[in-house]
Scaffold this active site. Structure first.
Site, PDB file in Angstrom:
ATOM      1  N   TYR A 144      73.261 162.857  28.552  1.00 51.26           N
ATOM      2  CA  TYR A 144      73.491 161.751  29.476  1.00 51.26           C
ATOM      3  C   TYR A 144      72.142 161.235  29.929  1.00 51.26           C
ATOM      4  O   TYR A 144      71.264 162.026  30.279  1.00 51.26           O
ATOM      5  CB  TYR A 144      74.317 162.233  30.682  1.00 51.26           C
ATOM      6  CG  TYR A 144      74.512 161.192  31.763  1.00 51.26           C
ATOM      7  CD1 TYR A 144      75.313 160.075  31.529  1.00 51.26           C
ATOM      8  CD2 TYR A 144      73.912 161.328  33.006  1.00 51.26           C
ATOM      9  CE1 TYR A 144      75.493 159.111  32.520  1.00 51.26           C
ATOM     10  CE2 TYR A 144      74.094 160.376  34.010  1.00 51.26           C
ATOM     11  CZ  TYR A 144      74.885 159.272  33.754  1.00 51.26           C
ATOM     12  OH  TYR A 144      75.064 158.329  34.738  1.00 51.26           O
ATOM     13  N   ASP A 239      63.808 162.644  27.881  1.00 45.58           N
ATOM     14  CA  ASP A 239      64.423 162.407  29.177  1.00 45.58           C
ATOM     15  C   ASP A 239      64.376 163.727  29.940  1.00 45.58           C
ATOM     16  O   ASP A 239      65.237 164.587  29.757  1.00 45.58           O
ATOM     17  CB  ASP A 239      65.859 161.902  29.008  1.00 45.58           C
ATOM     18  CG  ASP A 239      66.534 161.685  30.357  1.00 45.58           C
ATOM     19  OD1 ASP A 239      65.948 162.072  31.391  1.00 45.58           O
ATOM     20  OD2 ASP A 239      67.650 161.137  30.369  1.00 45.58           O
ATOM     21  N   LYS A 267      65.121 163.476  39.820  1.00 45.15           N
ATOM     22  CA  LYS A 267      65.586 164.706  40.493  1.00 45.15           C
ATOM     23  C   LYS A 267      64.473 165.461  41.221  1.00 45.15           C
ATOM     24  O   LYS A 267      64.072 165.060  42.308  1.00 45.15           O
ATOM     25  CB  LYS A 267      66.319 165.583  39.477  1.00 45.15           C
ATOM     26  CG  LYS A 267      67.534 164.813  38.894  1.00 45.15           C
ATOM     27  CD  LYS A 267      68.568 165.689  38.292  1.00 45.15           C
ATOM     28  CE  LYS A 267      69.610 164.928  37.524  1.00 45.15           C
ATOM     29  NZ  LYS A 267      70.904 164.826  38.148  1.00 45.15           N
TER      30      LYS A 267
END
Ligand code: PLP
Length: 435
Positions: A144, A239, A267
């Protein structure tokens, strides 16, 4: 454990917020439960609106590597508040955070701050396409990368078909340039590049996948991606929104010794506040406006509260042994969960790497999305609810990773294992009744 306040707020929420939540997985539908409305957190714990306490393994989806209300982050936020909440101008704190990222990641010479992981991945694709003059993007099923149109493609019917929109609202044209291949399958990548390498701008990959449950890369997978992309003049994008500053100070790229062309972060980078980033060599990053012609901007990008929280958090991660201690706690937890489930005779496979882990309700190792989808998601739901009832807040889906933070002390780990032993009993009884 009773949840009357959560139930009440969920009723109200559904009237004014689609599905009652601001991000789908929070609805807890995948585990056949209703959202728990959390009121506060401290260390490894969360408290809900009814005053119930949970040991938290979601940790703001991996952002809180130091746990809730980490003192260094709280102090930085308090200090920042005295100066104001944001100016929409350049600040020295953005420079300091960028310097820290450049120091930690040798592949990154310049970095642009944004406000979320989605913005980072969306912007990095624009840059990769501008830099290569090509449109094609390769991603892997089960990875994702946020919700930008071209990254919400689903695999077509065959490995070499174009992507199809993964949700209504994504134009077919946006998905058509996205190719979706199985994770850990270098042959598929090699074949695609052989057939249409000169139209492919980039491969984007979670170097350690965390969005189909935890799935580490097979030996040679990341090195193979580096080799294939280089041979075909395409960019390799890591990513590292989850793995950056999570699996080690230099992220997965440091751990596996691979130098991607471009890197996305999020994050942990924001210390629990909204920060994303993308970076790479000055030669490529210099194409971003205002240095170059590729447009990308953000009203709240580099917001001082977020940036100073990130700086404070990252500085804590430099402590000697920080990542070893975190991985040690996660390994003890993984072992305890394995024993609890094995003692109850429940089929399982616990995957753990660093401070990330997933309890898969399947006996086979999980190497890609097809493997993950063999897991018994109903059993995961039973386990989730049994743990929730015993004060442990697990990721509300079989396909999300658990995150251990530095605040998870031995007491929290052992309490989780004790709860798991009881929950495993519930699961066994549920399995027997199911027949
Ligand atoms: N990339 C990865 C690997 C992620 O796990 C996520 C979110 O979970 C994103 C990108 C998107 O980040 P955000 O939710 O901050 O937009």
């Amino acid at each position: 454990m009773a949840f009357p306040q959560s139930s009440r707020w969920f009723q109200e929420a559904q009237r004014v917020i689609p599905g009652g939540v601001n991000s789908p997985v929070r609805a807890l539908k995948a585990v056949a439960a209703e959202p728990v409305f959390m009121a506060r957190g401290d260390g490894p714990y969360l408290w809900d609106e009814d005053g119930n306490r949970y040991i938290d393994y979601v940790m703001s989806w991996g952002a809180l590597i130091l746990g809730h209300r980490a003192p260094a982050v709280m102090a930085a936020l308090t200090e920042t508040l005295a100066d104001g909440t944001g100016f929409g101008t350049a600040t020295r704190w953005e420079v300091e955070l960028a310097q820290l990222v450049v120091e930690a990641l040798p592949a990154v010479e310049q970095v642009r701050l944004v406000s979320s992981g989605t913005e980072a991945t969306m912007s990095v694709l624009r840059l990769a396409r501008a830099h290569t003059g090509r449109d094609g993007i390769v991603k892997f099923a089960g990875c994702y990368h946020g919700h930008a149109d071209s990254l919400l493609a689903a695999a077509g019917s065959g490995v070499l078909t174009h992507g199809i929109p993964g949700t209504p609202g994504v134009p077919a044209a946006a998905a058509r340039d996205t190719y979706v291949l199985p994770y850990n399958d270098l042959d598929a990548v090699e074949q695609l590049f052989r057939e249409r390498g000169d139209s492919l701008a980039a491969v984007i990959v979670e170097p350690v996948a965390g969005n189909m449950g935890l799935v580490p890369p097979k030996p040679g997978f990341l090195a193979g991606l580096r080799d294939i992309t280089r041979r075909h003049g395409a960019l390799l994008i890591f990513d590292e929104v989850i793995t950056g500053f999570r699996v080690g100070w230099s992220g997965a790229q440091g751990l596996y010794g691979i130098r991607p062309d471009l890197t996305c972060l999020g994050k942990v980078l924001g210390g629990g506040l909204p920060v994303g980033a993308y970076g790479g060599p000055a030669e490529i990053m210099g194409k971003i406006a205002p240095a170059g012609p590729v447009y990308q901007a953000g009203t709240l990008a580099g917001n001082p509260l977020a940036v100073r929280a990130g700086l404070a958090a990252l500085n804590q991660l430099r402590a000697p042994g920080f990542y070893d201690n975190l991985a040690g706690a996660a390994a003890r937890l993984a072992e305890g969960l394995r024993s609890a489930l094995a003692d109850a005779g429940v089929p399982h496979h616990v995957q753990q790497m660093g401070s990330m882990l997933t309890v898969f309700f399947t006996q086979e190792p999980v190497g890609n999305l097809a493997d993950a989808q063999k897991a018994d998601t109903e059993a995961y739901g039973v386990f989730f609810r049994a743990m929730l009832a015993r004060g442990v807040y697990l990721p509300p889906s079989q396909f999300e990773a658990m995150f251990v933070s530095a605040a998870h002390d031995e007491a929290a780990i052992q309490a989780t294992i004790a709860a798991a032993a009881q929950a495993a009993g519930d699961l066994r009884r549920w399995g027997e009744n199911r027949g």
